[in-house]
Write an enzyme that holds these catalytic residues in place. Structure first.
Site, PDB file in Angstrom:
ATOM      1  N   ASP A  77      48.643  35.007  31.650  1.00 35.47           N
ATOM      2  CA  ASP A  77      47.679  36.235  32.643  1.00 35.47           C
ATOM      3  C   ASP A  77      48.608  35.238  34.272  1.00 35.47           C
ATOM      4  OD1 ASP A  77      46.465  35.740  30.207  1.00 35.47           O
ATOM      5  OD2 ASP A  77      44.598  36.459  31.359  1.00 35.47           O
ATOM      6  N   LYS A  80      45.592  43.684  32.441  1.00 35.55           N
ATOM      7  CA  LYS A  80      44.306  43.156  33.473  1.00 35.55           C
ATOM      8  C   LYS A  80      44.176  43.190  34.731  1.00 35.55           C
ATOM      9  CE  LYS A  80      42.458  38.531  33.715  1.00 35.55           C
ATOM     10  NZ  LYS A  80      42.786  37.067  33.160  1.00 35.55           N
ATOM     11  N   LYS A 111      42.534  44.090  29.416  1.00 32.03           N
ATOM     12  CA  LYS A 111      41.534  42.826  30.273  1.00 32.03           C
ATOM     13  C   LYS A 111      41.142  43.072  31.015  1.00 32.03           C
ATOM     14  CE  LYS A 111      40.877  37.617  29.860  1.00 32.03           C
ATOM     15  NZ  LYS A 111      42.030  37.159  29.744  1.00 32.03           N
TER      16      LYS A 111
END
EC number: 4.1.2.4
Length: 249
Positions: free
Chosen positions: A105, A168, A216
């Site tokens: 991430d 995300k 996400k």
């Protein structure tokens, strides 16, 4: 768009898309071991931990993923500010992969997103993607609470063009806030326009084969209703720091 029936969403299905997360700077290895145990018992899809906690060693099978599947290991790069040089982020990501991370991430340079500088975003993200090619999963954190709609859409387009697997919402550490239904809806709409939106419940292999991109949502998802709100808006992964509470376990 298909109607979303909240009553038909099972705890097992939600558990499978949870990234049980522990990124607090004070977290110890014992804390991380406890996270892994809980995530495994709950059937979570992944854990997300700080790079310094890698490698995690032997990870047991995760109940929701079948007897042959194991809990996926995610970590972060350029976290939480995103103000690292692209090569530093890429090196951090690659090193984490060598230590056993399945998923990275990475935080974008939010200033580039605020300026809607798609070329700068692309240059950075391509550098990181090349460092962690498929089958490693790359999730790009855009810090959506800081962005207006057009800035957010620009960031999503850059993520897609750079080959990201997920966009995300948030680090969960910025005072501007975490995930919101509005931001997830905008991200989903942009991915839908690009023909890239992965649906809830799609497996990773199927998503990759179809060339689709997931969302996400992370930051502030603390209970079952909040989780369903994000899924209904378009999220296909949820980053949570209290998985048991979210699942009502």
């Amino acid at each position: 768009m298909t109607h979303f029936d909240r009553s038909k969403v099972t705890r097992e299905a939600v558990a499978a898309i949870l990234d049980a997360t522990l990124l607090k700077p004070e977290a110890s290895r014992d804390d991380v071991a406890a996270l892994v145990r809980e995530a495994t018992e709950l059937g979570c899809g992944a854990v997300c931990v700080s790079p310094s906690m890698l490698p995690l060693g032997s990870v047991p099978p995760s109940g929701s993923l079948g007897t042959d599947a194991t809990l996926r290991i995610a970590t972060v790069a350029g976290f939480p500010s995103g103000k690292h040089a692209s090569l530093v982020k890429a090196t951090e990501a690659r090193y984490a992969a060598q230590l056993g991370a399945d998923e990275i991430d990475v935080v974008i340079d939010v200033a580039a997103a605020l300026a809607k500088d798609q070329n700068a975003l692309l240059a950075e993200l391509i550098t990181v993607r090349e460092a962690v090619p498929h089958p490693l999963v790359l999730k790009v954190i855009v810090e959506s609470a800081l962005l207006d709609e057009e800035q957010l859409r620009t960031a999503v387009r850059a993520c897609v063009q750079a080959g990201a697997d997920y966009v995300k919402t948030s680090t969960g550490f910025h005072p501007a806030g975490g995930a919101s239904v509005e931001a997830v809806s905008i991200m989903a709409d942009e991915l839908r326009k690009l023909g890239k939106l992965a649906p809830f419940g799609m497996g990773e292999e199927e998503r990759v084969a179809a060339g689709l991109v997931g969302i996400k949502a992370s930051g502030g998802i603390r209970d079952w209703d909040a989780a369903l709100d994000m899924i209904e808006a378009g999220a296909t992964r949820l980053g949570v720091s209290a998985a048991a509470k979210v699942l009502g376990a």
